[in-house]
Scaffold this motif. Structure first.
Motif, mmCIF file in Angstrom:
data_model
loop_
_atom_site.group_PDB
_atom_site.id
_atom_site.type_symbol
_atom_site.label_atom_id
_atom_site.label_comp_id
_atom_site.label_asym_id
_atom_site.label_seq_id
_atom_site.Cartn_x
_atom_site.Cartn_y
_atom_site.Cartn_z
ATOM 1 N N ASP A 24 -92.274 42.314 77.218
ATOM 2 C CA ASP A 24 -90.871 42.189 77.604
ATOM 3 C C ASP A 24 -90.666 41.141 78.695
ATOM 4 O OD1 ASP A 24 -92.290 43.974 79.363
ATOM 5 O OD2 ASP A 24 -90.375 44.457 80.300
ATOM 6 N N PHE A 25 -91.751 40.528 79.184
ATOM 7 C CA PHE A 25 -91.638 39.512 80.226
ATOM 8 C C PHE A 25 -91.063 38.216 79.642
ATOM 9 C CE2 PHE A 25 -95.618 41.877 81.522
ATOM 10 C CZ PHE A 25 -94.949 42.718 82.413
ATOM 11 N N ARG A 279 -98.839 45.198 85.871
ATOM 12 C CA ARG A 279 -97.613 45.875 85.435
ATOM 13 C C ARG A 279 -97.895 46.719 84.197
ATOM 14 N NH1 ARG A 279 -92.687 43.185 86.430
ATOM 15 N NH2 ARG A 279 -91.705 44.792 85.123
ATOM 16 N N ARG A 283 -97.705 50.877 83.707
ATOM 17 C CA ARG A 283 -96.956 51.492 82.602
ATOM 18 C C ARG A 283 -97.866 52.377 81.764
ATOM 19 N NH1 ARG A 283 -93.688 46.147 80.411
ATOM 20 N NH2 ARG A 283 -92.409 45.766 82.265
ATOM 21 N N ASP A 355 -89.806 47.779 79.801
ATOM 22 C CA ASP A 355 -89.675 47.949 81.247
ATOM 23 C C ASP A 355 -89.750 49.427 81.640
ATOM 24 O OD1 ASP A 355 -86.960 49.171 81.620
ATOM 25 O OD2 ASP A 355 -86.292 47.311 80.729
ATOM 26 N N GLU A 356 -90.041 49.642 82.912
ATOM 27 C CA GLU A 356 -90.330 50.980 83.401
ATOM 28 C C GLU A 356 -89.164 51.949 83.205
ATOM 29 O OE1 GLU A 356 -93.123 48.140 85.336
ATOM 30 O OE2 GLU A 356 -90.998 48.150 84.820
#
Length: 371
Positions: A24-25, A279, A283, A355-356
């Motif tokens: 998703d970056f 990251r 997750r 994302d989180e």
């Protein structure tokens, strides 16, 4: 599942999709700038079928720096994604009825490509208790007189299974006793490794076998460039030339602009990868903890990639099969992929490349849907 999720979204239904393996970056700025510069320079014409010389040189840098494989540009080909390289390699080498050993659960396209090429799939079953890894003895037991290829995917999709150096060396010992067997080593997720150890690659650890190993890599997962469709493959020249002959008739050269962007990806800054990996690790830990807290679900902790393979066997009496469970979760706002899509059963795959906040809400919905 992704298509169903899109349809529901178009109808106004709130769906969180954990079904797609896509970071998703944002694509790194220097890569975007390279693509813009290529457009401005008019690099919009045909290139060599197997990729530009510049990209092959950049890919050679990547293979040496990131995978420990020293190859020349003549041993590299560029394709429209790693999937195309796998397709051409198997289509160029498999005769009707020849066998390909594939660890199971497997990436969905492996068996379909093998069958399209006229080959037979030989499942090499793995389990969660072994972190979805097979042993050298498991491999040797599956080898037969028609075995042509072994497919390795480390870290793997859909399980996140990673083969450390000692396991790969033992696999190499088996392969030495069977000189006709080739190995397709799909290392596309190599940068996403949570073990703290350098990525282990069969071609690096067993250089005497390099003349029958094809290593697949690319920029889709490492540089968030899935839409650019660039894969690179390194292997023996005879196989690379055969793959390029097929590519000349199937698609021609990969996109010229995407190739320029891939050069920047391989040659440019790599420091952001460590941050991305951390990251993903956070997750992963969140998802594993939450899944294992839900009655009826369990998952081992993956060593790489961004997937968890979840066991839901205790819930099958309630839902019938893993497709029934997947549809139930979709009705409750979460899209996942049933294990049966990967040759498994009684479970599902979650991608934590989201994302989180989305992951937290998706896990809350899953827990509520199964309560």
């Amino acid at each position: 599942m992704t298509d169903r999720a899109i349809q529901l979204r178009e109808q106004g239904v709130d769906i969180i999709s954990l079904s797609v393996g896509e970071p998703d970056f944002a694509t790194p700025p220097h890569v975007i700038e390279a693509a813009k510069a290529a457009l401005d320079a008019g690099d919009t014409k045909y290139t060599a079928v197997g990729g530009t010389s510049r990209l092959k040189q950049a890919a050679a840098l990547h293979f040496a720096r990131d995978l420990g494989i020293e190859v020349s540009a003549s041993q590299i080909t560029v394709s429209a994604g790693g999937k195309q390289a796998i397709f051409h390699a198997l289509l160029a080498t498999i005769s009707e009825g020849e066998e390909v050993i594939v660890p199971c659960p497997w990436w969905v396209s492996y068996p379909e490509i093998i069958r399209f090429a006229g080959g037979s799939v030989v499942p090499l079953m793995t389990s969660a208790r072994d972190n979805f890894r097979f042993t050298a003895a498991d491999l040797e037991a599956q080898i037969g007189p028609r075995t042509q290829w072994l497919l390795l995917n480390s870290p793997g999709n859909p399980t996140g299974a990673y083969y450390p150096a000692d396991m790969l060396r033992s696999i190499g010992e088996v392969l030495r006793r069977h000189p006709r067997i080739m190995v397709l080593s799909d290392d596309i997720y190599a940068p996403i490794n949570y073990t703290g150890e350098p990525h282990a690659t069969l071609a690096n650890l067993c250089p005497d076998l390099a003349d029958r190993i094809l290593t697949i890599s690319g920029v889709s997962k490492s540089h968030a460039m899935t839409g650019f469709r660039i894969g690179v493959a390194a292997g023996p020249e005879w196989l690379i030339r055969a793959m390029e002959k097929l590519q000349s008739h199937s698609s021609g050269n990969p996109c010229s602009i995407s190739q320029a962007a891939a050069v920047a990806a391989f040659e440019g800054p790599q420091d952001f990868l460590a941050e991305w990996c951390e990251r993903f690790r956070a997750r992963r830990d969140m998802v594993v903890s939450a899944i294992n807290a839900i009655p009826g679900l369990s998952t081992p902790t993956p060593d790489g990639a961004f997937y968890c393979m979840v066991d839901a066997a205790p819930l099958m009496q309630r839902f019938g099969d893993d497709t029934g469970l997947a549809l139930h979760l979709l009705e409750n706002g979460v899209a996942i992929v049933p294990a049966s899509g990967f040759g498994g059963r009684n479970g599902f795959r979650i991608s934590f490349a989201a994302d989180e906040a989305k992951l937290t809400e998706a896990l809350r919905r899953i827990a509520k849907a199964l309560a």
